[in-house]
Structures are given as structure tokens and as C-alpha cells.
Motif scaffolding. Structure first.
Motif, PDB file in Angstrom:
ATOM      1  N   VAL A 223      32.319  39.137  36.968  1.00 16.45           N
ATOM      2  CA  VAL A 223      33.064  39.299  35.621  1.00 16.45           C
ATOM      3  C   VAL A 223      33.806  40.903  35.710  1.00 16.45           C
ATOM      4  N   GLU A 224      34.996  40.708  35.252  1.00 17.50           N
ATOM      5  CA  GLU A 224      35.943  41.775  35.113  1.00 17.50           C
ATOM      6  C   GLU A 224      35.438  42.775  34.127  1.00 17.50           C
TER       7      GLU A 224
ATOM      8  N   LYS B 254      36.280  43.412  39.779  1.00 16.26           N
ATOM      9  CA  LYS B 254      35.474  42.184  39.663  1.00 16.26           C
ATOM     10  C   LYS B 254      34.044  42.579  40.270  1.00 16.26           C
ATOM     11  N   THR B 255      33.066  42.304  39.375  1.00 10.80           N
ATOM     12  CA  THR B 255      31.847  42.643  39.839  1.00 10.80           C
ATOM     13  C   THR B 255      30.545  41.926  39.168  1.00 10.80           C
TER      14      THR B 255
ATOM     15  N   HIS C 122      40.562  41.830  26.289  1.00 12.31           N
ATOM     16  CA  HIS C 122      40.238  40.496  26.887  1.00 12.31           C
ATOM     17  C   HIS C 122      38.900  40.495  27.752  1.00 12.31           C
ATOM     18  N   GLY C 123      38.545  41.545  28.477  1.00 12.41           N
ATOM     19  CA  GLY C 123      37.372  41.964  29.315  1.00 12.41           C
ATOM     20  C   GLY C 123      36.384  42.062  28.154  1.00 12.41           C
TER      21      GLY C 123
ATOM     22  N   ILE D 180      25.274  45.580  31.974  1.00  6.25           N
ATOM     23  CA  ILE D 180      25.520  46.688  33.135  1.00  6.25           C
ATOM     24  C   ILE D 180      25.687  45.766  34.253  1.00  6.25           C
ATOM     25  N   LYS D 181      26.223  46.679  35.361  1.00  2.00           N
ATOM     26  CA  LYS D 181      26.145  46.266  36.615  1.00  2.00           C
ATOM     27  C   LYS D 181      24.845  45.765  37.358  1.00  2.00           C
TER      28      LYS D 181
END
Length: 942
Positions: A307-308, A315-316, A166-167, A276-277
Motif C-alpha cells: 500500500v502506498e 510502498k509498504t 489518491h493514497g 498502520i504499518k
């Protein structure tokens, strides 16, 4: 006493069940227990039939009054009889921790009761097959845990796969949207640039045609005149037709194809898309630029909201990236950099139609996957909820089972393996209760033979130390035992510490307002202790909550000392009326400025003192600090000398218990003389000066001259004409002779502490070797003395003999070897430590004065500079800000840091200055097998 007074003060209702529980606790040991000395212990032996061993240990664990000795110390843990059972319990605990971890991740709370709705668990389905789920054997529990562990593992794995898919689909959908926007924007820009270029080319051609027409207009006219319109008409037609062809509708198709060809040509560059983070974007961009030397093009788009992360579920904030590159080498570098930054990469088609199709497929799959994931999570949570209802009970059952087998591993097994032999310590007063529990366990196990329970001799073994405490006294006992566990039957410092510790804290923290705030907080924790104990607490608040009763007493004493200092947030109180001092009636300015207060001072109203505490008139005057410093410094000396003297008398009680009269004569009496002669005499002078009206003696000068000029109290010969230079220092008749006697006694006490004891111990050892020493027996048929003719008989007399005692200074202890040099050096160290410590420890108590002064001055600064300054400004905004700053400083600095500082200083005064006078702290703590402490999940699981 404090518990009773506190309950009555708050009008707390004591239920009959609570009262009965208190009575049971009081009678649990059979007799009232004394905290002043530890409980008398007996070494007991149990010979238990093998079939009754497990039930017997379980019963004794429920009683919690037997500490088993390890009779298999020479064996490793893997060689012991019940090592496999312990491993089995460890495996079950691992599975239970697995359940607890998954329940915590799912947000499911573990129920902390093992009771609950029993009726719901006794459903028999009409067949009478139902049973209470709390009646379960360890074998059944093991099977249940195996089944549930496999089920939860499979459910968690499936849920994790679905969550990860799902992510990934969510991120792919975001990539398709954001990256698609990049390419759509590029395509629009290409069309716009192509249209602009076509327009420019068309304008150039029109201008060129107009120029050609203007240049050839004259020649066209002559040709018309000479040749007519026929010849040039075809040329005109061809030129005009050429212009029309440029604007023909079919040309738009050719132009679009040309522009798409240009885009396709530019799209031959490779690209990578992904997420990307956001926090790593700048470093990612910098590394890409340096690794490829600027030969890549990076496009970024931030994603709104969290966003997971597919791999971790965290979560980030994330950012979509598109990296354009040329060549396989640049591609490999880009892929490696993406992997190094844990950037997720996703496929992205070049064809616009394929992009839309892929986005639609992703949206449909997300809808299906979301419903599947929710159903999987519901199924997993239902399973974990059922497990969580029993998890607390299962932890309790397995932990107690493991403790049972640990205890059984300490037993020795006879050669026939039909019975087990156990040894352990138990309180003498609880021996009958332990014996009764053993009989009950043997009867319940239906053993063929009974269990033998008997006391055995513990000669040569040190019994453990056991104090029975309540929730009020437990925290103070832990404060003392943090220094060291008391020796067996040694005087317990906790009895005095319960009062002296919070009182010395309050001397340094005395303020009525701060004490009230701390008292309210402590009362809240005490009243709500049951509810608060059931909630998860952090490490810091957990320590504060554990010491709630200590904080309660510290706050109560702080309120008392605050009233004594007459301070509430550094503001003087008039709780006991106005000041006893008024302006001098003969002063003409008595109704205005009272100028005489700066010269002769104010006078007493009626000759009496203020009813309680410090007179409020001192506050704000120039003489406030000298006056308060003098009082608090002298008060600190009085408190310190008193507590140290109490510590010396505590050592006397230990020596009496051990029958160590040698230490009484050679240590206790000289120590009392030395400390009392120097600082006891100083304390006497302080009190005498306080109660003597008009006394202006300089106590510093008195003590200095006591050593420099013994007997010369009033500085005789130093005044004019050989008179007394300081007659005010003579406070009573015969003071000079008394000081000479005190000095002589102090100087004599030092060699008495040093030499006699080692010499007498040496003589005793020599007499013991010759076999000619007489000792008095503690128990015997006759009441005289018996001559001991061998060292073996000397050693057999036990620890209560006059020459063989528990004092750590007696290095003989019946041993054949005796080193007089070692004993003398040890006694010398002990003597020097006491003599120097008597001075340094007394000075150490001045911290009471220093911290009290610091607390009062900090409180005054915060009040005057933060709150009052804001009030004087008259601005509402300034008042609000000033009040916030004052409140934050009061709670954070004064109630937080200052209270911790006062606590640590009070702890030091008890450990170093007080307990060092008598407390050895090298005993063995009584650690029985107690199931009451093995309830629920261990701390590492919670």
C-alpha cells in the motif's frame, strides 16, 4: 608498451580517429613527456584587459594547462570581485540539482551527450527564427531555469497533492471494507446470540407449560366431570393463546428491535479506525494495552499486497485497525498513541447504510482522481523529459562558468579597474600553446588592447608537481600519490611501480586458475569500458572499475606466477611434460609402491631440471611444504633486497639532480654498503647455494656465526678432536676473510651516516656567516668560481648551489639561524631508522612467502574438502552442493578477500619498504583550471 601489446593480443581494431587522438595527446605538450621526473614548470604572469578576462579564462580552461595562484588570499570569499557571479552560478546549480532530483524520482534518465539530434533543434518555423539550443548564453540559461523551475515546482506540488489524496482515498476504501467487515461480523454474531437466547427461552416456556399440564391434569378431569367444559375452556383458550402470541409473526419484529437495541447499546463505546504499518502492529498493540491497562479492544486486519503511504509515497505493508474504548480519557490516549506510531486515522460511520454510501462515493472519487493523477504525471514527465535532454549540457555550462569566476577571483585588479593581473604555473613545454590560446582569446573578445603574457621569477616558491598520465598509468600514479605527492622534479616511483606492484601481488596470489578468472574479468571491464562507464555504478564496483588496468596487469602476472608455481586451483599441471624424477631403477618395488622414495628418494630421469617452474612430483608429498617454503622464503628475500636497493639508488638520482654531493658521500654510499654488506651478502649466498650442486650449507648458521664468531665459517674447533664442526657451511675459498671485511664495512658505515653531515653543515654555516665561502655558479659569463661575501648573495644563488639544495636534511638553506643540536638529532633519527629498517623491512618482505603459502593451502582445502569429497561420495546431489560451495568459496574468499589482502600487502611494501628509501612525498600537486573534468553533473547530483 603494455597498452600496445594488449591491443594486439586482443586484435582490437584501432580506428583512425582513436589513432589521431593519441597523436594529438602525444603532441599536446609540444614534446614527449617523461614520467621519470615531473614536468619543468614556469611561473607566468598575464595582464588581461577587463573586457577580455572572461574569454581568456574560458580559453585557458579549455587548454587545461595553467594553474592560477590566488593573489587575493587576504580577502574573504564575500569580499572578492566576482562573488556575486559565483553566487549566481550556485543558485543555478541548485535549480539544476532540483531538476535532476525530480527526474530521478520520475525514473527519467538524463542524456549524457550535449550533441544529439541537432537538426531537430534547428526548427525555424518558416521565419528563420530557430537557433541551436546548445548555443545559449548564461543569462538566457538563467531565465530559462527560472521559468522551468517555477513550472516544475507547480507541477510537482499538484502531482504530490493528487498522489496524496489518491493514497488517502485508497486507504479509506480499505478501511471501509475491512472495518465494515468487523461490524458486519459483530452484527451477525449479535443476531445469532439473540436467536439462541430466544430459542432457549421458548424451550423453557414449553417445558414449563408441559409440567403445569401434567401436574394439573387430574384436577382438570374432575372439573370437567363436575362443571363441564365451559368453565375451563376460557382458561385453556387463554393459555393456548398466550403460547401462540409467543410465536406470532409480529414477535419477530419486536425481537429484531430488541436485538438492534442491544447492538446500539454496545455501540455506544467509542472507536477509532485507520491504518498502520504492519511492522509496527505488535508494538502498537503492546503500548495500547499498557497505556489503557487493558481497557480497550483492538481488532486488526492485514491488507494484502503493498500500500502506498500517502505522506511519503513509499510502498509498504499495512494493517487496518479498529480500537474500541470507553470514555474521553481513553480516547485521548488512543489518539496520542496513534500519532506517535504515525498511524493514519480515517472516519467511519456507524450506520450500515451510510457505510455503503460512503464506500460508493469513495470508489467514484478514486476513479476520477486516478485519471486526473495520470494526466498530471504525464504532463510533468513531458516537462522533465525536455529538461533532462539538456540537463547534462546545462550542468557543464554552469560548472565551467562558476570555475571561470572562481579563477577570476584569484586575479588582482589595477586601480583603474581596466585590466586584471593573473599569475599561474604552466609546464615549460606548453608555454607556446598557452601563449597562442591567450592571443586567440584576446582576438575573439575584440579587446582594444592585447593581453601581456610573460614568465616571471619564482625564486623562493615551490613549483607544483605535474605528471601527464594515460588511462593505463593513471591508476598507478594515484596509488603512489595516495602516499604523498612527489616533490618538484623528484624521481617518480610510478615508473617502477607499474611493474613491481602487480608482480609482488602475483607472488602472493600465484595460481593459474584464479589468475585466468581475474584476467577474464579485467579484460571484460577494459573491452566494455565505454559502455560500463555510462551506467551508474555502486561505490565498490566503481573503485574496481577505476582500477581495471591495474587488475589486468595483476591478473596477467598471477597467471605467470601460477605457471611458475605449477598450480591451477591447487592442482599440479603438466604443462611442460611429466616429472623429471623417477623411481630408483634398482628398487624392486619401482613398478608398484616405490618404497625407495621414502628412504633414498627418487632420482633424476636424465640429470636435467624441469623445463619451467616447480616439478609436479612435489605435489602431495611429505616434503612438499618444506621444499616450497624454502624456495618462496628465499625468493622473498631476494625480491625484497633488490627492491630496497633500487630505492636507495633512486635517492642517489635525486641527490645528483640537486647537486647534493654531501648526501651522496654521507648517506647513499654508507647505506649501499650497509644493506649490501648484510642482506646483499645473504642474497649472494642464496643464489650460490642454488647453483652449487650438492650444497647443504645452513645459511641461518652462516649468518649467525658471521656475528658471533667472525671469520670462523666452518665452526673450527667445535668438531671431534678440534676439527671443523660444520664444514658444509664453507661455500667458497676466502669466505671468512670476506665476512670480516663486510662486518668492518657495515660497522664503519653507521658513524659515517651519523656524524660527518651535521659537522660539515655547521662548518658551511659558519663560513657563510663570515662571507668566505666559494660556490660554483650554474650560469654566468665566466667559467670559474665567484666569491660570495654576504648571506644575501648566498641566498640569491637559488636552490641548485652546492650548499643550498632541496634535500630535507640540509637545515641550513641560507637561514641565519642554525641549531647544530637539532640537525644532529635529526640525522641520528634518520640513521637509526635506516639501520633498524634494513632488518625489519627485509623481514617484512617475508609476507610474500606467508601469503603465497596461505593462498595455496586455502585453495587446496577448498578443492579437497568441498569438491573432491563430494565427487568421491558418488551422489549427484552432493556433487552439485559441493561444487556450489567450492565455487562460492573460490569467488568469495580466494578471489575476493585474498585478492584484497594481497593488494593491501603489496601496497604496504611499496609505501613503507620501497618508497621510504627515497620518496619524500611532500610536494604540491599541479591542479590546473581544466574544463575537461567539469563535464556533466557532479557526483553529489548523480
Amino acid at each position: 608498451l603494455f597498452q600496445s601489446l594488449f591491443s594486439r593480443f586482443l586484435f582490437l581494431k584501432v580506428t583512425p580517429d582513436a589513432r589521431a587522438e593519441r597523436e594529438r595527446e602525444r603532441k599536446k605538450m609540444g614534446v614527449e613527456m617523461d614520467m621519470f621526473r615531473s614536468e619543468e614548470m614556469e611561473l607566468v604572469q598575464l595582464i588581461i584587459p577587463a573586457e577580455a578576462a572572461h574569454d581568456t579564462v574560458q580559453t585557458l580552461g579549455s587548454v587545461g594547462l595553467v594553474a592560477f595562484r590566488d593573489l587575493n588570499r587576504e580577502k574573504s570569499a564575500f569580499q572578492k570581485t566576482y562573488a556575486n557571479q559565483v553566487k549566481r552560478c550556485d543558485e543555478m546549480l541548485r535549480k539544476l540539482r532540483f531538476f535532476a532530483e525530480h527526474a530521478s524520482k520520475a525514473g527519467i534518465t538524463v542524456r549524457k551527450e550535449i550533441g544529439g539530434d541537432r537538426e531537430e533543434e534547428e526548427e525555424d518555423g518558416g521565419g528563420g527564427r530557430g537557433r541551436n539550443r546548445y548555443i545559449i548564453s548564461i543569462d538566457e540559461l538563467e531565465h530559462t531555469l527560472d521559468v522551468l523551475s517555477e513550472e516544475v515546482t507547480q507541477l510537482s506540488a499538484n502531482t504530490e497533492k493528487l498522489r496524496r489524496s489518491h493514497g488517502e482515498l485508497v486507504e479509506l476504501q480499505l478501511v471501509l471494507e475491512k472495518a465494515g467487515g468487523f461490524f458486519e461480523e459483530a452484527r451477525s454474531d449479535a443476531y445469532r446470540h439473540q436467536d439462541e437466547e430466544d430459542s432457549l427461552q421458548m424451550m423453557r416456556r414449553q417445558n414449563q407449560r408441559q409440567d403445569e399440564e401434567s401436574l394439573l391434569s387430574s384436577s382438570f378431569r374432575s372439573e370437567v366431570d363436575d362443571e363441564g367444559l365451559g368453565g375451563n375452556g376460557s382458561q385453556m383458550t387463554r393459555r393456548t393463546g398466550s403460547f401462540i402470541d409467543q410465536n406470532h409473526p409480529d414477535h419477530d419484529i419486536e425481537r429484531n428491535e430488541a436485538s438492534m437495541g442491544g447492538i446500539a447499546a454496545s455501540a455506544r463505546l467509542g472507536f477509532i479506525t485507520g491504518t498502520i504499518k504492519t511492522e509496527k502492529v505488535h508494538a502498537f498493540e503492546r503500548v495500547l494495552f499498557r497505556a489503557t491497562r487493558g481497557n480497550v479492544f483492538l481488532k486488526l486486519a492485514n491488507i494484502e499486497g503493498h500500500v502506498e503511504e500517502p505522506t511519503t509515497g513509499e510502498k509498504t505493508f499495512k494493517t487496518v485497525y479498529v480500537v474500541f474504548f470507553a470514555g474521553e480519557r481513553a480516547r485521548n490516549k488512543t489518539v496520542k498513541i496513534c500519532e506517535g506510531f504515525n498511524a493514519n486515522r480515517y472516519p467511519f460511520p456507524e450506520d450500515f447504510t451510510r457505510q455503503r454510501q460512503m464506500h460508493a462515493e469513495c470508489t467514484g472519487r478514486l476513479t476520477e482522481l486516478r485519471s486526473t493523477l495520470e494526466a498530471s504525471i504525464r504532463h510533468r514527465d513531458r516537462t522533465l523529459s525536455k529538461v533532462a535532454n539538456d540537463l547534462w549540457f546545462w550542468f557543464t555550462l554552469v560548472r565551467r562558468e562558476k570555475a571561470t569566476y572562481h579563477a577570476m577571483n584569484m586575479f588582482s585588479i589595477d586601480v583603474t579597474r581596466k585590466c586584471l593581473v593573473a599569475e599561474g604555473w604552466c609546464p615549460t613545454s606548453a608555454k607556446s600553446r598557452v601563449a597562442e590560446a591567450v592571443v586567440v582569446a584576446n582576438r575573439n573578445s575584440s579587446a582594444s588592447v592585447g593581453t601581456i603574457f610573460a614568465s616571471i621569477s619564482h625564486k623562493g616558491q615551490t613549483p607544483p608537481t605535474y605528471y601527464r598520465t594515460t588511462k593505463w598509468t593513471n591508476v598507478f600514479q594515484e596509488i603512489v600519490e595516495a602516499y604523498g605527492v612527489a616533490r618538484y622534479r623528484e624521481v617518480n616511483p610510478t615508473v617502477m611501480t607499474i611493474v613491481t606492484f602487480p608482480f609482488l601481488f602475483a607472488v602472493m596470489f600465484g595460481d593459474f586458475g584464479h589468475g585466468i578468472i581475474m584476467l577474464a574479468f579485467a579484460i571484460y571491464m577494459v573491452v566494455k569500458e565505454r559502455k560500463l562507464s555510462e551506467k551508474p555504478m555502486g561505490e565498490i564496483f566503481g573503485m574496481v572499475f577505476h582500477g581495471r588496468y591495474c587488475i589486468l596487469l595483476m591478473a596477467a602476472f598471477s597467471v605467470y606466477t601460477g605457471v611458475l608455481y605449477n598450480e591451477c586451483f591447487s592442482v599440479p599441471m603438466k604443462m611442460f611434460g611429466e616429472s623429471k624424477y623417477i623411481c630408483d631403477p634398482i628398487d624392486p618395488t619401482k613398478d608398484t609402491t616405490c618404497d625407495s622414495q621414502y628412504t633414498t628418494g627418487k632420482v633424476s630421469r636424465d640429470g636435467s631440471a624441469y623445463p619451467f617452474g616447480v616439478d609436479p612430483v612435489w605435489h602431495g608429498t611429505r616434503s612438499e611444504l618444506p621444499f616450497l617454503n624454502s624456495i618462496k622464503m628465499k625468493m622473498s628475500i631476494l625480491l625484497g633486497v633488490t627492491q630496497m636497493m633500487v630505492g636507495i639508488f633512486m635517492s642517489f638520482l635525486n641527490q645528483l639532480k640537486d647537486g647534493d654531493w654531501l648526501s651522496v658521500y654521507c648517506e647513499f654510499i654508507p647505506q649501499v654498503v650497509f644493506l649490501g654488506g648484510l642482506f646483499g651478502y645473504l642474497s649472494f649466498l642464496i643464489v650460490l647455494k642454488w647453483i652449487t650442486p650438492g650444497c647443504t650449507a645452513d645459511l641461518y648458521h652462516v649468518m649467525i656465526y658471521m656475528f658471533l664468531a667472525p671469520g670462523n665459517v666452518d665452526c673450527m674447533g667445535e668438531g671431534p678432536g678440534g676439527s671443523a664442526g660444520c664444514p658444509e657451511n664453507k661455500m667458497f675459498p676466502g669466505q671468512g676473510g670476506l665476512q670480516l671485511l663486510i662486518l668492518f664495512a657495515c660497522f664503519v658505515s653507521v658513524p659515517i651516516m651519523l656524524f660527518p653531515k651535521p659537522i660539515i653543515l655547521k662548518r658551511r654555516h659558519e663560513q657563510k656567516r663570515r662571507g668566505g665561502m666559494y660556490v660554483r655558479l650554474d650560469e654566468g659569463d665566466g667559467d670559474g668560481t665567484q666569491q660570495v661575501n654576504s648571506s644575501e648573495e648566498l641566498r640569491s644563488l637559488g636552490e641548485n648551489s652546492s650548499y643550498n639544495n632541496n634535500s630535507d636534511d640540509d637545515h641550513g638553506h641560507g637561514d641565519e639561524e642554525f641549531d647544530f643540536g637539532d640537525v644532529l638529532v635529526h640525522q641520528m633519527i634518520h640513521t637509526i631508522e635506516f639501520v633498524l629498517g634494513a632488518i625489519s623491512n627485509t623481514a617484512s618482505y617475508l609476507r610474500l612467502w606467508a601469503l603465497s603459502l596461505a593462498h595455496a593451502q586455502l585453495s587446496a582445502v577448498f578443492w579437497d574438502r568441498c569438491l573432491m569429497a563430494a565427487v568421491e561420495s558418488g551422489s549427484i546431489v552432493a556433487i552439485v552442493i559441493g561444487f556450489g560451495v567450492w565455487l562460492g568459496a573460490t569467488l568469495g574468499v580466494l578471489l575476493g578477500m585474498e585478492s584484497l589482502s594481497a593488494f593491501l600487502h603489496a601496497l604496504r611494501l611499496h609505501w613503507v619498504e620501497y618508497q621510504s628509501k627515497f620518496y619524500k612525498g611532500d610536494g604540491i600537486k599541479f591542479t590546473p583550471l581544466e574544463f575537461a573534468s567539469l563535464t556533466g553533473m557532479p557526483e553529489e547530483s548523480t
